[in-house]
Write a protein that holds these residues in place. Structure first.
Motif, PDB file in Angstrom:
ATOM      1  N   ASN A  60      43.909  43.904  36.907  1.00 22.21           N
ATOM      2  CA  ASN A  60      42.710  44.726  36.758  1.00 22.21           C
ATOM      3  C   ASN A  60      41.515  43.951  37.320  1.00 22.21           C
ATOM      4  OD1 ASN A  60      42.053  42.816  34.835  1.00 22.21           O
ATOM      5  ND2 ASN A  60      42.585  44.124  33.104  1.00 22.21           N
ATOM      6  N   LEU A  61      40.329  44.524  37.192  1.00 25.76           N
ATOM      7  CA  LEU A  61      39.135  43.891  37.753  1.00 25.76           C
ATOM      8  C   LEU A  61      38.899  42.497  37.170  1.00 25.76           C
ATOM      9  CD1 LEU A  61      36.690  44.120  39.603  1.00 25.76           C
ATOM     10  CD2 LEU A  61      35.454  45.183  37.702  1.00 25.76           C
ATOM     11  N   THR A  62      39.100  42.359  35.879  1.00 23.10           N
ATOM     12  CA  THR A  62      38.907  41.051  35.241  1.00 23.10           C
ATOM     13  C   THR A  62      39.883  40.034  35.802  1.00 23.10           C
ATOM     14  OG1 THR A  62      38.136  42.109  33.215  1.00 23.10           O
ATOM     15  CG2 THR A  62      38.855  39.812  33.041  1.00 23.10           C
ATOM     16  N   GLY A  63      41.139  40.417  35.922  1.00 20.99           N
ATOM     17  CA  GLY A  63      42.155  39.506  36.462  1.00 20.99           C
ATOM     18  C   GLY A  63      41.885  39.096  37.896  1.00 20.99           C
ATOM     19  N   MET A  64      41.303  40.018  38.664  1.00 22.40           N
ATOM     20  CA  MET A  64      41.024  39.723  40.078  1.00 22.40           C
ATOM     21  C   MET A  64      39.797  38.837  40.256  1.00 22.40           C
ATOM     22  SD  MET A  64      41.812  43.247  42.120  1.00 22.40           S
ATOM     23  CE  MET A  64      41.434  44.494  40.901  1.00 22.40           C
ATOM     24  N   THR A  65      38.855  38.923  39.330  1.00 18.98           N
ATOM     25  CA  THR A  65      37.593  38.202  39.520  1.00 18.98           C
ATOM     26  C   THR A  65      37.454  36.942  38.671  1.00 18.98           C
ATOM     27  OG1 THR A  65      36.494  39.599  37.872  1.00 18.98           O
ATOM     28  CG2 THR A  65      36.360  40.289  40.188  1.00 18.98           C
ATOM     29  N   LEU A  66      38.326  36.742  37.701  1.00 22.43           N
ATOM     30  CA  LEU A  66      38.190  35.599  36.799  1.00 22.43           C
ATOM     31  C   LEU A  66      38.167  34.267  37.541  1.00 22.43           C
ATOM     32  CD1 LEU A  66      37.993  34.513  33.926  1.00 22.43           C
ATOM     33  CD2 LEU A  66      40.497  34.518  33.848  1.00 22.43           C
TER      34      LEU A  66
END
Length: 88
Positions: A60-66
């Motif tokens: 998800n977005l969090t996983g991609m940007t962390l």
């Protein structure tokens, strides 16, 4: 950018910790700088770790940007310590 410019940039980046630790006298600042460098390393590892999940569409977005966010935060902190010590 030429190969010589990239090589010079990498040598500068690699030499910064040695210069910083030689110049900085406050232990808490040395610890903070070390933590900032560790954050950069963790961010890079997290980014590499997330690539297969992104490719498979399982992120998800969090996983991609962390990972990238942690790299940026670590770099901002490290740069601030270098500026504080007047090394950069």
């Amino acid at each position: 950018m030429g190969e010589g410019v990239i090589t010079d940039m990498l040598q500068t980046i690699i030499s910064m910790p040695k210069k910083y630790y030689a110049a900085e006298k406050k232990p808490i600042h040395k610890i903070g700088y070390t933590v900032a460098l560790a954050m950069i390393a963790v961010g890079i590892a997290e980014t590499i770790h997330s690539i297969p999940y992104i490719v498979r569409g399982e992120s998800n977005l969090t996983g991609m940007t962390l990972g990238p966010i942690v790299v940026v935060c670590g770099n901002i902190a490290a740069f601030s310590y270098l500026k504080e010590a007047k090394v950069y």
